[in-house]
Structure formats: structure tokens, C-alpha cells
Enzyme design. Structure first.
Site, PDB file in Angstrom:
ATOM      1  N   HIS A 129       0.814  -1.224   0.000  1.00 41.88           N
ATOM      2  CA  HIS A 129       0.000   0.000   0.000  1.00 41.88           C
ATOM      3  C   HIS A 129       0.842   1.266   0.000  1.00 41.88           C
ATOM      4  O   HIS A 129       0.408   2.309  -0.504  1.00 41.88           O
ATOM      5  CB  HIS A 129      -0.927   0.009   1.214  1.00 41.88           C
ATOM      6  N   PHE A 367      -1.174  -8.443   4.543  1.00 38.17           N
ATOM      7  CA  PHE A 367       0.188  -7.909   4.427  1.00 38.17           C
ATOM      8  C   PHE A 367       0.261  -6.528   3.768  1.00 38.17           C
ATOM      9  O   PHE A 367       1.243  -6.219   3.087  1.00 38.17           O
ATOM     10  CB  PHE A 367       1.095  -8.893   3.679  1.00 38.17           C
ATOM     11  N   CYS A 368      -0.760  -5.706   3.951  1.00 36.83           N
ATOM     12  CA  CYS A 368      -0.793  -4.365   3.334  1.00 36.83           C
ATOM     13  C   CYS A 368      -0.602  -4.453   1.818  1.00 36.83           C
ATOM     14  O   CYS A 368       0.030  -3.580   1.201  1.00 36.83           O
ATOM     15  CB  CYS A 368       0.251  -3.443   3.943  1.00 36.83           C
ATOM     16  N   ALA A 369      -1.144  -5.512   1.240  1.00 36.06           N
ATOM     17  CA  ALA A 369      -1.097  -5.697  -0.215  1.00 36.06           C
ATOM     18  C   ALA A 369      -2.432  -6.316  -0.627  1.00 36.06           C
ATOM     19  O   ALA A 369      -2.484  -7.390  -1.233  1.00 36.06           O
ATOM     20  CB  ALA A 369       0.069  -6.588  -0.611  1.00 36.06           C
TER      21      ALA A 369
END
Length: 451
Positions: A129, A367-369
Site C-alpha cells: 500500500h 500484508f498491506c497488499a
């Protein structure tokens, strides 16, 4: 325990000493075991030489750029020397700027701030992100990664040529799969079309040698907390002109040369974008980590992590229902990061059991993805194991034994789902070893008026 392959059967010791290597943690069963931290991709432990360096500098801790005293002069000199060391570590060009930031997210936010107006930015959908969201303030073009890197590069080139993009933003290595991108090819692609390349090197920098001058990368962003220096600093390194043309990223003391009632003259770069009192400890820690890692050498780090990763992969293959995630069939290199799903198991419950019953820390979630996980994993979540210079073969074997047991028989304790995820119930462990919560409660109680 699943048996590692014969090629990865030799014992592997930690490559470098890290703080907390012998820390013991309580289990819900009443035992105490050595903690095994396998979430290095999120936050790495501090290197012992980094903490030693910080401890020494604290005796001279003073105001950077703002004092005439000896401590201030030493602090200023150390801060600027740290900036130079960070530049050397990533192979910066002589005229590149090195701006100290809070982390990779902050560094990419800074680049977004200085990006010329009305610019178009092209990036992949595999990004963290931190390398997705800043570009939405501009004209962002998202390219869906293809099954091969070759086809992905072709899609990127078509997007850049068709949009007149000023910038391509890519990760150096995926924080989900560990797959490494060919930075030299990406830089050539960008420059053929008059664009620049910025690399989110948060994952790549701790594990592979970076040389932005040799590869032609224009900007690189990185974080200390992933480089074994968790003291709150990161950096943006790269071309100076966009940084010089923009006003201060964080207006304030240190960012200016002269201030009037109605006007301001900004300081030259890098000071212009480092408003406020600089994070001397963070910058010095990051620089020391760079120095230590460079002294060991990229080949030693790569060999260490490859041996451990082979052992990990062999262990995962032996567990029924485990499926590893990957983006490309032809990625030329891969860091020691493995994300996987386990058929028929709640990933949050698995990681909670690994922690509470075995003293092993891994990661689960997205995982911020989020866009990438939505594409790769059923339900959009997975488990991630990530290794580093402080990891040993004993750590991998502990994990392998624990995962096999949890998958085969399920958790041995009872758990409940909370807002923060799965938690053991009851939880007999002391989760406040510093007694901070108790102290806060006492202070709060003391402040309450008598009834």
C-alpha cells in the site's frame, strides 16, 4: 517433524547477532521457550552493533544543526556522516540527494509531494500500500501483473507509452512472495519513454545489494525498521531536481533559510524536506546497519538466507494442504519470504496457535497488499514466514514441527475471535512484562476525583 531435503540438511547458525536472540516467552500451557521470530519482513530485530552504536552516541546526543556546543557539533557531524553512509549503501550517484524520512511510506509520500503537477504514474497491482496509495493524488495507471515477468514488463511498457507517464513505481521485491524484479530492465524501460523509476526497496535492501547508479534507478525508498535498525528512520535517495523544485514536504524549523511575515525562502535540499528536529538516533542507527551489512557482504547474506529458505520450503512441502503463493513463473530471484495458504484451516487461528502454544511469531492476513492477496489467495488471506540474518536452521525446524502439529491435530488450547484477531481464552500469560498497563491504571486511578 517434516524432514528437510538433503540439500538443506546442514545446521545453519545466525549470520549476525541480533538483540533478543535468547528472549524466552511464556506459553499458554505454562512452559517458557525461546522465542522464534519469523516475521522479519514486517519488522526486523535490531543488530547488536546497531544498538551498541546508539548507546555510544547517546552520550553526545544534542541538537542537530542548531547548537554551538560540543555535543551539538558531534551530533551534527554524525547525522551528516550517516546520510553519506546511507547513500553509499544504495550506490547513490555523486549528485543524488539523501533525504532522511520516517520510513518507506514517508519516503514515497515525499516523492509524491515533489512529483511535477499533472504527472501520470504507472505501477503494478502487486505493490504494498505504501507504493499504491500515494500515487492516487496524481494520475495513477495500475497494470495487472501477468503470469510471467516478461509479459508483465511488456504490459508496463505499453502503459507508459500510452499514458506519457513521468514515473514508474515498483517494488524491488514483493513483501508477499519475495519475488525480485529486474531493476536494470525496468530502469531502461522507463528511460526509453522519458519516465523515471522509483523502487520501493523496503524488502529488497536488507537482503540484496542495491546499486542505483549501476542499474539506472532514479529513486529508492527504504526503512530502517526492516534493515535491523528499528529507531524510526528511513530514506529517499535519488535525483535532486524534483526535490529542489518543490516547497518543503514538512514546513517548519530547519526547512527554511529565511522567513518573513508573508514569504519564505526554503533551505536547499535535503534540509528543505527534513523540517523539525532531525531523528539523529534513527539516522545513525540506519547508517550503522548499512555499514554492518555492507561489511558482511551481499554474497554471505544471500547464501545464508538461501540455505534457510530451502529448508523452509522443504518443510512446507511436507505439510498436507499447504500451497505457496507466487506471482510469476519466471522470477529470476526470490528472497527468503514464503506466503502460503493451508486448505481447510483458518490462517489467523493457525498463527495464534503457533504463537501461544509454541512461541513462534509469524504473520497472517493481507500484508498491506490487499489487491495482490485478493488475486492469489482464496478468501484474500494467507500466512507469511520471513527470515533474516538472525535466523538459524533450529528456528526453521521449530516452526516446521509446530506447523505440522497444528495442521494435523488443530490447536490444543481454546481460542476466540476478537477485533484484533484470534486470542487464547483463557490467556494465563503475562502480556505486560514491563508493567506499563498496571502503571497507567495506577496513574489514571490517582487522577480520578473521589466519589
Amino acid at each position: 517433524m517434516p524432514s528437510p531435503s538433503s540439500s538443506s540438511n546442514c545446521a545453519v547458525a545466525p549470520l549476525l547477532p541480533v538483540v533478543g536472540a535468547g528472549t524466552t516467552v511464556p506459553l499458554v500451557t505454562g512452559e517458557e521457550v525461546r522465542y522464534v521470530g519469523l516475521d522479519v519482513a514486517a519488522t526486523s530485530p535490531a543488530l547488536v552493533p546497531v544498538v551498541d552504536h546508539v548507546q555510544r552516541l547517546l552520550g553526545y546526543y544534542g541538537s542537530v544543526h542548531r547548537g554551538a556546543g560540543f555535543a551539538s557539533q558531534v551530533s551534527t557531524d554524525l547525522y551528516e556522516a550517516s546520510r553519506q553512509q546511507i547513500g553509499v549503501f544504495v550506490g547513490a550517484r555523486a549528485d543524488d540527494a539523501v533525504v532522511i524520512t520516517r520510513n518507506t511510506t514517508d519516503a514515497l509520500g515525499l516523492l509524491s509531494h515533489v512529483l511535477p503537477a499533472d504527472s501520470t504514474v504507472v505501477h503494478l497491482d502487486v505493490e504494498h500500500h505504501a507504493n499504491l496509495l500515494p500515487w492516487r493524488a496524481h494520475h495513477a495507471v495500475v497494470v495487472l501483473a501477468a503470469p510471467t515477468l516478461g509479459e508483465t514488463l511488456q504490459r508496463l511498457e505499453e502503459a507508459v507509452a500510452g499514458s506519457g507517464a513521468r514515473l514508474i513505481a515498483v517494488t524491488g521485491a514483493s513483501n508477499v512472495t519475495g519475488e525480485v524484479l529486474p531493476l536494470d530492465l525496468l530502469a531502461d524501460l522507463a528511460h526509453r519513454h522519458g519516465a523515471r523509476l522509483v523502487v520501493d526497496a523496503a524488502q529488497l535492501a536488507p537482503h540484496r545489494r542495491l546499486d542505483i547508479a549501476a542499474t539506472g534507478v532514479d529513486y529508492v525508498a527504504l526503512s530502517g525498521h526492516k534493515l535491523y535498525a528499528p529507531f524510526g528512520a528511513g530514506a529517499l535517495v535519488g535525483r535532486r531536481d524534483w526535490l529542489e523544485a518543490a516547497p518543503a514536504y514538512l514546513p517548519g524549523g530547519g526547512a527554511v533559510r529565511e522567513v518573513g511575515v508573508d514569504d519564505v525562502e526554503w533551505a536547499p535540499v535535503p534540509a528543505r524536506h527534513e523540517g523539525g528536529t532531525p531523528n539523529l538516533v534513527g539516522a545513525a542507527a540506519l547508517a550503522q546497519a548499512c555499514r554492518v551489512l555492507a561489511g558482511v557482504g551481499p554474497r554471505a547474506i544471500e547464501d545464508h538466507e538461501r540455505a534457510l529458505h530451502a529448508r523452509l520450503e522443504a518443510a512446507l512441502e511436507a505439510v498436507p494442504g499447504v500451497r505457496r503463493l507466487q506471482v510469476w513463473d519466471d522470477a529470476p530471484d526470490r528472497l527468503a519470504v514464503s506466503s502460503f495458504v493451508v486448505d481447510g484451516h483458518d490462517h489467523g487461528l493457525v498463527t495464534a496457535a503457533l504463537a501461544a502454544e509454541h512461541g513462534i511469531g509469524v504473520r497472517d492476513g493481507r500484508f498491506c497488499a490487499h489487491p495482490l492477496l485478493a488475486r492469489l489467495a482464496p478468501g484474500g488471506t494467507a500466512i507469511r514466514v520471513s527470515l533474516g540474518v538472525g535466523t538459524s536452521s533450529e528456528d526453521i525446524d521449530r516452526f516446521a514441527t509446530a506447523l505440522a502439529a497444528v495442521v494435523a491435530a488443530g490447536p490444543r488450547w481454546t481460542y476466540e475471535r476478537t477485533e484484533a484477531g484470534w486470542a487464547p481464552t483463557p490467556d494465563p500469560r503475562d502480556l505486560d512484562p514491563f508493567a506499563i498497563r498496571a502503571e497507567v491504571r495506577r496513574e489514571t486511578s490517582a487522577c480520578e476525583p473521589a466519589s
